[in-house]
Design a protein around this motif. Structure first.
Motif, PDB file in Angstrom:
ATOM      1  N   PHE A  20     -28.691 -19.659  70.272  1.00 46.87           N
ATOM      2  CA  PHE A  20     -28.054 -20.897  70.728  1.00 46.87           C
ATOM      3  C   PHE A  20     -28.847 -21.593  71.839  1.00 46.87           C
ATOM      4  O   PHE A  20     -28.331 -22.470  72.517  1.00 46.87           O
ATOM      5  N   SER A  21     -30.102 -21.169  72.013  1.00 49.00           N
ATOM      6  CA  SER A  21     -30.882 -21.747  73.114  1.00 49.00           C
ATOM      7  C   SER A  21     -31.181 -23.233  72.885  1.00 49.00           C
ATOM      8  O   SER A  21     -31.587 -23.926  73.822  1.00 49.00           O
ATOM      9  N   GLY A  22     -30.944 -23.712  71.647  1.00 50.49           N
ATOM     10  CA  GLY A  22     -31.165 -25.136  71.353  1.00 50.49           C
ATOM     11  C   GLY A  22     -30.338 -26.054  72.234  1.00 50.49           C
ATOM     12  O   GLY A  22     -30.707 -27.208  72.463  1.00 50.49           O
ATOM     13  N   ILE A  23     -29.211 -25.560  72.757  1.00 50.48           N
ATOM     14  CA  ILE A  23     -28.373 -26.398  73.616  1.00 50.48           C
ATOM     15  C   ILE A  23     -29.059 -26.620  74.972  1.00 50.48           C
ATOM     16  O   ILE A  23     -28.781 -27.597  75.659  1.00 50.48           O
ATOM     17  N   ARG A  24     -29.997 -25.740  75.299  1.00 53.92           N
ATOM     18  CA  ARG A  24     -30.684 -25.861  76.586  1.00 53.92           C
ATOM     19  C   ARG A  24     -31.983 -26.661  76.489  1.00 53.92           C
ATOM     20  O   ARG A  24     -32.460 -27.190  77.480  1.00 53.92           O
TER      21      ARG A  24
END
Lengths: 279, 128
Positions: B6-10
């Motif tokens: 879920f690092s895409g949100i960062r």
């Protein structure tokens, strides 16, 4: 014999999830959990704690109106509620804050989400204090019983205290969330002094001494049990105390050789106390 | 189970599909409560993100955002929807890392993804 659990969390979903987890464990392993009580914040929890019988509090930290830390501070600074064990259940990961809460008297900390095994371990730890802790509490209860009922002074252990030869062994049993026996071994001479103090008699015989020791065992047990489980109302059955007289000087040595016994100095007379836990 | 990234949100990168969030089999009647609770908090999050963007009471709204994300993370973890919990964790980190002007878009992206995941769970529940 059921133990009431208060769940304090502003999320009704989390409260429901916690109840579900505990309920599942309780079905397979009898933890002795009875009624669940619920509060959405610290204010509601304080009201419940003051009005109802609560044996364990599971509390979140971040809540509106009054958070967990403030609630715990108030519970631990109130004579009538300070002995209720509190376990914090939170996503809080700051170790400094957790250490502060443990210093405030919080029994344990569970990180959300917790597993049934983690909760089971905590409940077992709460109800089954280590024997050393329990013996320490028992010693405190005996000291309190002696000081308040028999007006006898506890002195530091020293080499000059009298080790009894003719002894009286008082025994009292308790059954409940924990079951076991409390034994108090005292010299006949001291038991007579206790009889003089407790019953206000001047010429005491062995029977008076036996009665005094029984009374002391009864009071000690009554003081000890609330220290183990926060509130004892309806939780324990206590047996009628019995006393055996023994002329064998070996009895003292055998009694104190056991690891779970403790010796006190009552105005120069040695008294030993032992806790036997059955479950 | 493979951990989803879920690092895409960062970093404004891609996110896993919201249709693929794993729901525990033994969740039972907690799922309906979960959907209702998270749905209401996401609505609240959207309102707060828009108020934050408008510059009203920024500090108070930032605190509110933190509380909402924290609550969604806690509730998701408690019912065993770990992917949502991980996603919240990443969003919490992103909120602290991002500059004030970039925060609202990140929050709205989080909200859209989580709403889609919740909607998918609701649909699955109806089918079962």
């Amino acid at each position: 014999m059921a133990l009431n659990v208060l769940i304090v969390d502003d999320s009704s979903l989390t409260r429901k999830a916690i109840k579900r987890i505990i309920g599942m464990i309780n079905e397979t392993t009898d933890l002795g959990i009875g009624q669940f009580l619920e509060a959405g914040n610290g204010c509601e929890a304080l009201k419940i704690v003051n009005e109802s019988h609560v044996d364990l509090i599971l509390a979140d930290l971040n809540m509106p109106e009054m958070g967990g830390a403030e609630m715990i501070h108030r519970i631990k600074n109130n004579e009538s509620t300070k002995s209720i064990p509190v376990v914090v259940i939170s996503t809080e990961s700051k170790t400094v804050r957790i250490k502060e809460l443990l210093a405030e008297g919080v029994k344990n900390y569970l990180h959300k989400p917790f597993t049934p095994e983690e909760f089971k371990a905590i409940v077992h730890e709460l109800w089954n204090k280590t024997t050393a802790e329990a013996v320490d509490l028992l010693t405190r209860a005996l000291s309190q019983a002696l000081e308040t009922t028999a007006y006898s002074m506890i002195m530091p252990i020293d080499d000059d205290m009298v080790i009894p030869e003719k002894t009286m062994l008082a025994e009292i049993g308790f059954m409940g969330p924990k079951s076991g026996t409390i034994q108090i071994l005292a010299g006949v001479q001291l038991s007579k002094v206790l009889a003089e103090n407790i019953a206000g008699l001047s010429n005491v015989d062995d029977k008076n001494a036996c009665d005094a020791l029984k009374e002391l065992a009864n009071i000690t047990c009554g003081l000890f049990l609330p220290m183990v489980v926060s509130s004892t109302a309806d939780l324990f059955d206590i047996t009628i105390p019995t006393v055996k007289v023994c002329d064998n000087s070996e009895q003292w040595n055998e009694f104190i050789a056991v690891q779970d016994s403790c010796v006190l100095n009552i105005e120069g007379h040695a008294v030993a106390i032992k806790l036997v836990i059955e479950n | 189970m493979q951990t989803k990234d879920f690092s895409g949100i960062r970093n404004n990168g891609p996110l896993p599909s919201p249709q693929e969030v794993t729901v525990p089999n033994d969740i039972g009647d907690l799922l309906a409560d979960y959907i209702e609770s998270i749905g209401s908090q996401l609505e609240n999050l959207e309102g707060t993100a828009l108020a934050y963007e408008a510059g009203n009471n920024r500090q108070a709204n930032a605190a509110k955002v933190r509380r909402i994300l924290h609550k969604i993370k806690g509730e998701s973890g408690m019912v065993g929807i770990d992917e949502m919990s991980d996603f919240c964790h990443q969003a919490e980190d992103a909120f602290e890392e991002f500059s004030e002007d970039k925060r609202p878009d990140m929050l709205l992206r989080f909200k859209d993804w989580a709403c889609a995941a919740i909607q998918n769970m609701a649909n699955q529940m109806k089918c079962n």
